[in-house]
Design a protein around this motif. Structure first.
Motif, PDB file in Angstrom:
ATOM      1  N   VAL A  91      -6.069   4.302   8.061  1.00  5.65           N
ATOM      2  CA  VAL A  91      -4.891   3.457   7.912  1.00  5.65           C
ATOM      3  C   VAL A  91      -4.609   3.351   6.421  1.00  5.65           C
ATOM      4  CG1 VAL A  91      -3.911   1.174   8.304  1.00  5.65           C
ATOM      5  CG2 VAL A  91      -5.446   2.167   9.982  1.00  5.65           C
ATOM      6  N   ILE A  92      -3.430   3.819   5.996  1.00  6.34           N
ATOM      7  CA  ILE A  92      -3.133   3.774   4.560  1.00  6.34           C
ATOM      8  C   ILE A  92      -2.170   2.652   4.189  1.00  6.34           C
ATOM      9  CG2 ILE A  92      -3.646   6.208   4.196  1.00  6.34           C
ATOM     10  CD1 ILE A  92      -0.642   6.693   4.008  1.00  6.34           C
ATOM     11  N   SER A  93      -1.449   2.080   5.166  1.00  4.12           N
ATOM     12  CA  SER A  93      -0.563   0.966   4.821  1.00  4.12           C
ATOM     13  C   SER A  93      -0.110   0.194   6.043  1.00  4.12           C
ATOM     14  CB  SER A  93       0.676   1.462   4.078  1.00  4.12           C
ATOM     15  OG  SER A  93       1.522   2.164   4.939  1.00  4.12           O
ATOM     16  N   PHE A  94       0.272  -1.048   5.805  1.00  8.93           N
ATOM     17  CA  PHE A  94       0.960  -1.908   6.756  1.00  8.93           C
ATOM     18  C   PHE A  94       2.269  -2.324   6.101  1.00  8.93           C
ATOM     19  CE2 PHE A  94      -3.178  -2.574   8.662  1.00  8.93           C
ATOM     20  CZ  PHE A  94      -2.870  -2.742  10.001  1.00  8.93           C
ATOM     21  N   ARG A  95       3.312  -2.453   6.881  1.00  8.85           N
ATOM     22  CA  ARG A  95       4.558  -2.983   6.340  1.00  8.85           C
ATOM     23  C   ARG A  95       5.316  -3.706   7.444  1.00  8.85           C
ATOM     24  NH1 ARG A  95       8.531   1.790   4.610  1.00  8.85           N
ATOM     25  NH2 ARG A  95       8.449   0.403   2.836  1.00  8.85           N
ATOM     26  N   GLY A  96       6.259  -4.548   7.045  1.00 16.50           N
ATOM     27  CA  GLY A  96       7.040  -5.325   7.994  1.00 16.50           C
ATOM     28  C   GLY A  96       6.366  -6.643   8.318  1.00 16.50           C
TER      29      GLY A  96
END
Length: 161
Positions: A91-96
């Motif tokens: 997992v390289i990112s979360f957004r929102g």
């Protein structure tokens, strides 16, 4: 001829201006009037309804964050057939936020080509998410992994247990 036409708009507004008074009679009195039995089963506890919905989402979505290696089981519909395809990566990112929250998973595919997929966190097409390894990273976005090649691109420090 205009004298015979009545103004009905005033009558409509008078009806709208009158406040509606709520009848504050207990449920037992209403049941007596309607000849219906009142039991404790008919009342719905809000707490029990909320608990049922949160249990389903907790099973489906384990806690994970950037740096974790996860396997996402995603439903793929091809014509009238449905299959589940696992996609494993870091997992390289979360957004929102809230319902529109997404996460990006990166893995190294054939011929050392990096493959990234963006998954909506609350998608009905996600069957389950399994956390394979917990990563120990200092950043929320691991975009620097895109520049790395080979085994180095998939290497993140593991959390010591």
């Amino acid at each position: 001829m205009t004298d015979n036409i009545k103004d009905t708009t005033k009558q409509d507004t008078d009806q709208q201006d009158t406040p509606v008074v709520a009848d504050e009679t207990p449920a037992e009195e209403i049941a007596e009037q309607e000849n219906v039995e009142v039991t404790e089963e008919t009342t719905v506890d809000e707490e029990s309804v909320e608990d049922d919905s949160t249990d389903q989402t907790e099973e489906k979505l384990p806690e994970f964050r950037a740096g974790d290696t996860v396997r996402v089981f995603y439903k793929i519909i091809e014509g009238d057939k449905m299959r589940i395809q696992p996609f494993e990566g870091i997992v390289i990112s979360f957004r929102g936020s809230d319902v529109s929250k997404t996460f990006t998973v990166r893995r190294i595919g054939a011929d050392q080509v990096g493959v990234e997929r963006i998954f909506p966190l609350h998608s009905p097409n996600i069957e389950k998410i399994k956390v394979m390894k917990r990563g120990n990273v200092r950043r929320a976005k691991l975009y620097y992994l895109r520049d790395k090649v080979g085994r180095e691109a998939m290497r993140v420090k593991e959390i010591k247990k």
